[in-house]
Design a protein around this motif. Structure first.
Motif, PDB file in Angstrom:
ATOM      1  N   THR A   1      47.228  50.464  45.933  1.00 47.52           N
ATOM      2  CA  THR A   1      48.267  51.458  46.235  1.00 47.52           C
ATOM      3  C   THR A   1      47.942  52.813  45.618  1.00 47.52           C
ATOM      4  O   THR A   1      48.400  53.832  46.121  1.00 47.52           O
ATOM      5  CB  THR A   1      49.647  50.976  45.771  1.00 47.52           C
ATOM      6  OG1 THR A   1      49.624  50.732  44.369  1.00 47.52           O
ATOM      7  CG2 THR A   1      50.052  49.711  46.513  1.00 47.52           C
ATOM      8  N   SER A   2      47.155  52.850  44.557  1.00 45.27           N
ATOM      9  CA  SER A   2      46.805  54.136  43.941  1.00 45.27           C
ATOM     10  C   SER A   2      45.817  54.914  44.806  1.00 45.27           C
ATOM     11  O   SER A   2      45.747  56.133  44.730  1.00 45.27           O
ATOM     12  CB  SER A   2      46.213  53.928  42.544  1.00 45.27           C
ATOM     13  OG  SER A   2      44.969  53.259  42.603  1.00 45.27           O
ATOM     14  N   ARG A   3      45.077  54.206  45.642  1.00 47.45           N
ATOM     15  CA  ARG A   3      44.116  54.846  46.552  1.00 47.45           C
ATOM     16  C   ARG A   3      44.606  54.826  47.989  1.00 47.45           C
ATOM     17  O   ARG A   3      43.902  55.275  48.899  1.00 47.45           O
ATOM     18  CB  ARG A   3      42.768  54.158  46.445  1.00 47.45           C
ATOM     19  CG  ARG A   3      42.148  54.317  45.059  1.00 47.45           C
ATOM     20  CD  ARG A   3      40.881  53.528  44.947  1.00 47.45           C
ATOM     21  NE  ARG A   3      39.960  53.971  45.987  1.00 47.45           N
ATOM     22  CZ  ARG A   3      38.682  54.211  45.795  1.00 47.45           C
ATOM     23  NH1 ARG A   3      38.168  54.056  44.626  1.00 47.45           N
ATOM     24  NH2 ARG A   3      37.918  54.593  46.794  1.00 47.45           N
ATOM     25  N   GLU A   4      45.790  54.259  48.196  1.00 46.42           N
ATOM     26  CA  GLU A   4      46.439  54.203  49.506  1.00 46.42           C
ATOM     27  C   GLU A   4      45.575  53.531  50.567  1.00 46.42           C
ATOM     28  O   GLU A   4      45.439  54.019  51.690  1.00 46.42           O
ATOM     29  CB  GLU A   4      46.857  55.597  49.960  1.00 46.42           C
ATOM     30  CG  GLU A   4      47.862  56.236  49.017  1.00 46.42           C
ATOM     31  CD  GLU A   4      48.303  57.620  49.453  1.00 46.42           C
ATOM     32  OE1 GLU A   4      47.823  58.139  50.481  1.00 46.42           O
ATOM     33  OE2 GLU A   4      49.145  58.191  48.751  1.00 46.42           O
ATOM     34  N   GLY A   5      44.977  52.386  50.193  1.00 45.09           N
ATOM     35  CA  GLY A   5      44.167  51.685  51.176  1.00 45.09           C
ATOM     36  C   GLY A   5      43.676  50.349  50.661  1.00 45.09           C
ATOM     37  O   GLY A   5      44.069  49.893  49.583  1.00 45.09           O
TER      38      GLY A   5
ATOM     39  N   LEU B   1      49.299  43.721  46.064  1.00 42.67           N
ATOM     40  CA  LEU B   1      49.418  45.177  46.061  1.00 42.67           C
ATOM     41  C   LEU B   1      49.113  45.614  44.639  1.00 42.67           C
ATOM     42  O   LEU B   1      49.822  45.240  43.695  1.00 42.67           O
ATOM     43  CB  LEU B   1      50.812  45.618  46.488  1.00 42.67           C
ATOM     44  CG  LEU B   1      51.283  45.075  47.838  1.00 42.67           C
ATOM     45  CD1 LEU B   1      52.694  45.543  48.133  1.00 42.67           C
ATOM     46  CD2 LEU B   1      50.328  45.473  48.942  1.00 42.67           C
ATOM     47  N   LEU B   2      48.080  46.410  44.485  1.00 44.07           N
ATOM     48  CA  LEU B   2      47.470  46.660  43.190  1.00 44.07           C
ATOM     49  C   LEU B   2      47.504  48.129  42.817  1.00 44.07           C
ATOM     50  O   LEU B   2      47.350  49.001  43.668  1.00 44.07           O
ATOM     51  CB  LEU B   2      46.008  46.182  43.301  1.00 44.07           C
ATOM     52  CG  LEU B   2      45.095  46.299  42.121  1.00 44.07           C
ATOM     53  CD1 LEU B   2      45.602  45.436  40.973  1.00 44.07           C
ATOM     54  CD2 LEU B   2      43.689  45.874  42.529  1.00 44.07           C
ATOM     55  N   SER B   3      47.695  48.397  41.524  1.00 40.24           N
ATOM     56  CA  SER B   3      47.504  49.730  40.958  1.00 40.24           C
ATOM     57  C   SER B   3      46.898  49.522  39.570  1.00 40.24           C
ATOM     58  O   SER B   3      46.919  48.412  39.051  1.00 40.24           O
ATOM     59  CB  SER B   3      48.827  50.498  40.880  1.00 40.24           C
ATOM     60  OG  SER B   3      49.670  49.939  39.905  1.00 40.24           O
ATOM     61  N   PRO B   4      46.353  50.573  38.937  1.00 44.19           N
ATOM     62  CA  PRO B   4      45.710  50.372  37.640  1.00 44.19           C
ATOM     63  C   PRO B   4      46.645  49.811  36.564  1.00 44.19           C
ATOM     64  O   PRO B   4      46.189  49.152  35.638  1.00 44.19           O
ATOM     65  CB  PRO B   4      45.225  51.772  37.255  1.00 44.19           C
ATOM     66  CG  PRO B   4      45.049  52.471  38.550  1.00 44.19           C
ATOM     67  CD  PRO B   4      46.147  51.935  39.439  1.00 44.19           C
ATOM     68  N   GLY B   5      47.939  50.019  36.696  1.00 41.88           N
ATOM     69  CA  GLY B   5      48.854  49.586  35.653  1.00 41.88           C
ATOM     70  C   GLY B   5      49.779  48.451  36.039  1.00 41.88           C
ATOM     71  O   GLY B   5      50.605  48.023  35.229  1.00 41.88           O
TER      72      GLY B   5
END
Length: 116
Positions: free
Chosen positions: A12-16, A104-108
């Protein structure tokens, strides 16, 4: 959709899609021991090319997906990632159904759900 187990990973942080995430499927037995069944890597679409379990391989029980996201973030030169491995433990109770477990992934942080 036919029975089986699939997954995909979206950053999700890179929107893809998250390409290059190692995914390990384990079966957890009644004593809590793990048996590794499949190791795969997400493709350019963030998906594993083949089902992790086909309809013929489906067995009721407890499973764990381990997403090795720390290596993914290091590979894309992300500034930092709080997460190293994301474990998702779930139950297959009907082998006639399809199970889809997206991440659904983000760095945090992350979220997951039973998809369709």
């Amino acid at each position: 959709m036919s029975a089986g187990l699939t997954t995909h990973v979206l950053d999700t942080s890179r929107e893809g899609p998250a390409e290059g995430v190692d995914v390990i499927l384990e079966r957890v037995d009644e004593s809590g021991d793990d048996e590794m069944l499949v190791r795969a890597t997400t493709n350019a679409d963030g998906r594993v090319d083949d089902p992790l379990l086909s309809a013929d391989e489906m067995v009721t029980g407890t499973y764990r997906l381990r997403f090795e996201v720390g290596a993914y973030y290091r590979a894309i030169d992300a500034e930092s990632s709080f997460l190293e491995t994301v474990p998702v433990r779930f139950v297959i109770d009907d082998v006639e159904e399809h199970y889809h477990v997206p991440l659904l992934l983000s760095p945090g942080g992350y979220t997951t759900y039973r998809g369709s």
